[in-house]
Design an enzyme around this catalytic site. Sequence first.
Site, PDB file in Angstrom:
ATOM      1  N   LYS A  21       2.294  -3.316   6.436  1.00  0.00           N
ATOM      2  CA  LYS A  21       2.559  -3.474   4.997  1.00  0.00           C
ATOM      3  C   LYS A  21       4.062  -3.353   4.714  1.00  0.00           C
ATOM      4  CE  LYS A  21      -1.419  -4.526   3.498  1.00  0.00           C
ATOM      5  NZ  LYS A  21      -1.659  -5.840   2.888  1.00  0.00           N
ATOM      6  N   SER A  43       0.830  -1.202   0.000  1.00  0.00           N
ATOM      7  CA  SER A  43       0.000   0.000   0.000  1.00  0.00           C
ATOM      8  C   SER A  43       0.864   1.251   0.000  1.00  0.00           C
ATOM      9  CB  SER A  43      -0.855  -0.020   1.267  1.00  0.00           C
ATOM     10  OG  SER A  43      -1.345   1.265   1.562  1.00  0.00           O
ATOM     11  N   TYR A  87      -1.301  -0.055  10.457  1.00  0.00           N
ATOM     12  CA  TYR A  87      -1.635  -0.669   9.164  1.00  0.00           C
ATOM     13  C   TYR A  87      -0.467  -0.518   8.183  1.00  0.00           C
ATOM     14  CZ  TYR A  87      -3.409  -0.971   4.438  1.00  0.00           C
ATOM     15  OH  TYR A  87      -3.532  -1.269   3.106  1.00  0.00           O
TER      16      TYR A  87
HETATM   17  C1  UD1 Z   1      -6.361   5.321   1.789  1.00  0.00           C
HETATM   18  C2  UD1 Z   1      -6.313   4.323   2.906  1.00  0.00           C
HETATM   19  C3  UD1 Z   1      -4.915   3.886   3.141  1.00  0.00           C
HETATM   20  C4  UD1 Z   1      -4.272   3.455   1.859  1.00  0.00           C
HETATM   21  C5  UD1 Z   1      -4.274   4.620   0.917  1.00  0.00           C
HETATM   22  C6  UD1 Z   1      -3.581   4.279  -0.369  1.00  0.00           C
HETATM   23  C7  UD1 Z   1      -8.025   4.579   4.583  1.00  0.00           C
HETATM   24  C8  UD1 Z   1      -8.490   5.321   5.781  1.00  0.00           C
HETATM   25  N1  UD1 Z   1      -6.845   4.917   4.092  1.00  0.00           N
HETATM   26  O1  UD1 Z   1      -5.841   6.501   2.264  1.00  0.00           O
HETATM   27  O2  UD1 Z   1      -4.917   2.827   4.026  1.00  0.00           O
HETATM   28  O3  UD1 Z   1      -2.976   3.058   2.103  1.00  0.00           O
HETATM   29  O4  UD1 Z   1      -5.616   4.947   0.668  1.00  0.00           O
HETATM   30  O5  UD1 Z   1      -4.119   3.150  -0.891  1.00  0.00           O
HETATM   31  O6  UD1 Z   1      -8.693   3.731   4.078  1.00  0.00           O
HETATM   32  N2  UD1 Z   1     -11.916  12.484   2.692  1.00  0.00           N
HETATM   33  C9  UD1 Z   1     -12.800  13.550   2.868  1.00  0.00           C
HETATM   34  N3  UD1 Z   1     -14.091  13.276   3.198  1.00  0.00           N
HETATM   35  C10 UD1 Z   1     -14.552  12.017   3.389  1.00  0.00           C
HETATM   36  C11 UD1 Z   1     -13.649  10.931   3.216  1.00  0.00           C
HETATM   37  C12 UD1 Z   1     -12.337  11.214   2.859  1.00  0.00           C
HETATM   38  O7  UD1 Z   1     -12.429  14.714   2.721  1.00  0.00           O
HETATM   39  O8  UD1 Z   1     -15.745  11.852   3.702  1.00  0.00           O
HETATM   40  C13 UD1 Z   1     -10.561  12.786   2.253  1.00  0.00           C
HETATM   41  C14 UD1 Z   1      -9.465  12.308   3.178  1.00  0.00           C
HETATM   42  O9  UD1 Z   1      -9.208  13.257   4.171  1.00  0.00           O
HETATM   43  C15 UD1 Z   1      -8.313  12.126   2.197  1.00  0.00           C
HETATM   44  C16 UD1 Z   1      -9.001  11.738   0.891  1.00  0.00           C
HETATM   45  O10 UD1 Z   1     -10.360  12.113   1.031  1.00  0.00           O
HETATM   46  O11 UD1 Z   1      -7.647  13.351   2.019  1.00  0.00           O
HETATM   47  C17 UD1 Z   1      -8.924  10.249   0.602  1.00  0.00           C
HETATM   48  O12 UD1 Z   1      -9.351   9.571   1.762  1.00  0.00           O
HETATM   49  P1  UD1 Z   1      -9.476   7.983   1.846  1.00  0.00           P
HETATM   50  O13 UD1 Z   1     -10.339   7.491   0.750  1.00  0.00           O
HETATM   51  O14 UD1 Z   1      -9.861   7.629   3.245  1.00  0.00           O
HETATM   52  O15 UD1 Z   1      -8.024   7.467   1.495  1.00  0.00           O
HETATM   53  P2  UD1 Z   1      -6.593   7.861   2.112  1.00  0.00           P
HETATM   54  O16 UD1 Z   1      -6.753   8.419   3.454  1.00  0.00           O
HETATM   55  O17 UD1 Z   1      -5.861   8.644   1.086  1.00  0.00           O
END
Ligand code: UD1
Length: 329
Positions: free
Chosen positions: A147, A117, A143
Amino acid sequence: MTWLITGGAGYIGAHVVRAMTAAGERAVVLDDLSTGDAERVPDGVPLVVGSVLDGELLVRAFEEHAVTGVVHLAGKKRVGESMERPLHYYRENVEGLRSLLDAMVTADVTHLVFSSSASVYGMPATENGLVTEDTPCLPMNPYGETKLAGEWLVRAAGRAHGLTTASLRYFNVAGAAAPDLTDTGVFNLVPMVFEKLTDGAAPRIFGADYATPDGTCVRDYIHVVDLAEAHVATARKLAASPRGTDLTLNIGRGEGVSVREMTDLINEVTGHTTAAEVTARRPGDPARVVAAADRVAAELGWSAKHDVRDMVASAWAGWLRGHPEAARG
Ligand code: UD1
């Protein structure tokens, strides 16, 4: 070749199984069904129900199905949960992998594709905004640590026992090949926005004061169908490589998309119009994580074909299957 796909009843695993069989490889699934769903395993693909922690079961499965390689996706993947239950994460992700490698060595199964990841990088400091495979790895939660430890274990065991191995560092995976293969978890941006829209609530943007063009976090989103194809290309590459080969590859598109751009696109694709609301930053979120995708192109001749719109549209089709009330008009 026959590939044992651990976690093959999960969201990403089910796509890998389909890509492998479509490419003419034989697949066998091992899954403990803790989060996977047996319905996702296609007819004709044997399903062994059990855990990678069960070494005897693994050796039996290798022998019974004449397995020649493993694609290891089984594992725990929720960052928040990993902070609450680190012992569980280390057991499932690191001890599970150790058990798998032990069984591979016992049964002389020599090829391993390991699901890693981008979380291994933590908050990457980059010169041109792209994270290369040589960017220092400083994971920020258990996590990501499991990895990275997994990559070390794969490399060390591969070197000592003459395996061919690859660690694929997935960036932000989204989309589905078909509605019934969609990600049913609501733990990432796309499904979290879908859920809010379905409830008639405003999607949340976790922070708009980052040092990025529009102030929201930038990520590299990759369609799960492209990701699955990368596994096929990796499996083929390993099968043709000398023992001791080890690859570490970013699997991303090399293109940054902001949270704001994503929420706007989701409204456009779904027909919903509720504006997103900016809330406080989520602790631990890096401002920008975008892959340098040139090593994977050079090593495998693979690059992503699907854009963010394909990801959102296919994920939405899957979401509507479980939430028909979310449809507009
Ligand atoms: C995700 C995974 C991580 C993985 C990475 C790369 C999670 C929590 N994290 O990270 O384990 O290694 O992808 O594969 O699953 N956001 C919002 N509003 C929301 C949801 C998310 O603003 O309702 C933002 C978050 O702050 C972030 C972005 O969207 O900046 C992406 O979030 P998310 O889909 O959770 O992924 P990552 O945190 O990047």
